[in-house]
Design an enzyme around this catalytic site. Structure first.
Site, PDB file in Angstrom:
ATOM      1  N   ASN A  41       0.836  -1.190   0.000  1.00 22.63           N
ATOM      2  CA  ASN A  41       0.000   0.000   0.000  1.00 22.63           C
ATOM      3  C   ASN A  41       0.879   1.251   0.000  1.00 22.63           C
ATOM      4  OD1 ASN A  41       0.601  -0.786   2.763  1.00 22.63           O
ATOM      5  ND2 ASN A  41      -0.929   0.685   3.474  1.00 22.63           N
ATOM      6  N   ILE A  42       0.367   2.260  -0.671  1.00 19.80           N
ATOM      7  CA  ILE A  42       1.067   3.537  -0.780  1.00 19.80           C
ATOM      8  C   ILE A  42       0.056   4.627  -0.439  1.00 19.80           C
ATOM      9  CG2 ILE A  42       2.371   5.079  -2.294  1.00 19.80           C
ATOM     10  CD1 ILE A  42       2.831   2.479  -4.068  1.00 19.80           C
ATOM     11  N   GLU A  43       0.171   5.160   0.769  1.00 17.83           N
ATOM     12  CA  GLU A  43      -0.786   6.167   1.218  1.00 17.83           C
ATOM     13  C   GLU A  43      -0.447   7.549   0.661  1.00 17.83           C
ATOM     14  OE1 GLU A  43      -2.091   4.154   5.446  1.00 17.83           O
ATOM     15  OE2 GLU A  43      -0.897   5.971   5.510  1.00 17.83           O
ATOM     16  N   CYS A  52      -3.998   0.569  -2.658  1.00 14.76           N
ATOM     17  CA  CYS A  52      -3.913  -0.630  -1.825  1.00 14.76           C
ATOM     18  C   CYS A  52      -2.893  -1.609  -2.402  1.00 14.76           C
ATOM     19  CB  CYS A  52      -5.275  -1.317  -1.749  1.00 14.76           C
ATOM     20  SG  CYS A  52      -6.556  -0.331  -0.954  1.00 14.76           S
ATOM     21  N   GLU A  54      -3.171  -4.801  -2.913  1.00 14.84           N
ATOM     22  CA  GLU A  54      -3.753  -5.729  -3.870  1.00 14.84           C
ATOM     23  C   GLU A  54      -3.819  -5.113  -5.272  1.00 14.84           C
ATOM     24  OE1 GLU A  54      -4.654  -4.884  -0.803  1.00 14.84           O
ATOM     25  OE2 GLU A  54      -6.286  -6.154  -0.088  1.00 14.84           O
ATOM     26  N   CYS A  91     -10.322  -4.643   0.618  1.00 13.61           N
ATOM     27  CA  CYS A  91     -11.436  -3.694   0.549  1.00 13.61           C
ATOM     28  C   CYS A  91     -12.290  -4.003  -0.689  1.00 13.61           C
ATOM     29  CB  CYS A  91     -10.928  -2.263   0.524  1.00 13.61           C
ATOM     30  SG  CYS A  91     -10.158  -1.759  -1.038  1.00 13.61           S
ATOM     31  N   CYS A  94     -10.587  -3.315  -4.131  1.00 12.48           N
ATOM     32  CA  CYS A  94      -9.612  -4.339  -4.502  1.00 12.48           C
ATOM     33  C   CYS A  94     -10.308  -5.624  -4.942  1.00 12.48           C
ATOM     34  CB  CYS A  94      -8.663  -4.623  -3.349  1.00 12.48           C
ATOM     35  SG  CYS A  94      -7.520  -3.258  -3.054  1.00 12.48           S
TER      36      CYS A  94
END
Length: 127
Positions: A41-43, A52, A54, A91, A94
């Site tokens: 994940n890369i916020e 996300c 996935e 989620c 995804c």
């Protein structure tokens, strides 16, 4: 083999960029021909721009020309111990992206065992 993929997902989790939630996720997507694609994940401070793990793996695989997938391993949590022991469920976004490329019985390997995509997304969006 499932434990190997979960360990690889834990390794991918270490690359996550999660300064806002502190919840790092790693995933490994395996293709039918045995290739493996890792993601995390890369916020973003603009939360809707967050990617996300996935979807990160699916994008990497599709960008490399893969279209048929065997399974995905997903782990996530605030720390290594939590990520290895507590399942990190995908989620809805995804799940829908996975459903674009994978059948309903597609396996999702999580900390608590193997699940089918249709267990989490019983009614996929269809045009």
């Amino acid at each position: 083999m499932e434990q190997t993929l979960l360990r690889q997902a834990l390794a991918a989790r270490k690359n996550a960029y999660a300064p806002y939630s502190g919840f790092s996720v790693g995933a490994v997507l395996e293709t039918q021909d045995g290739r493996q694609f890792c993601g995390c994940n890369i916020e973003n401070r603009s939360y809707s721009m967050t990617i996300c793990a996935e979807r990160s793996t699916v994008c990497a695989a599709i960008s490399a020309g893969a279209r048929q997938f065997r399974r995905i391993a997903i782990v996530g949590g605030k720390d290594d111990q939590n990520a290895a022991a507590v399942p990190c469920y995908p989620c809805g976004a995804c799940l829908q992206v996975l459903a674009e490329f994978c059948p309903p019985d597609f396996p999702l390997l999580l900390a608590d065992g193997t699940h089918k995509l249709c267990e989490f997304l019983p009614k996929q969006f269809q045009l």
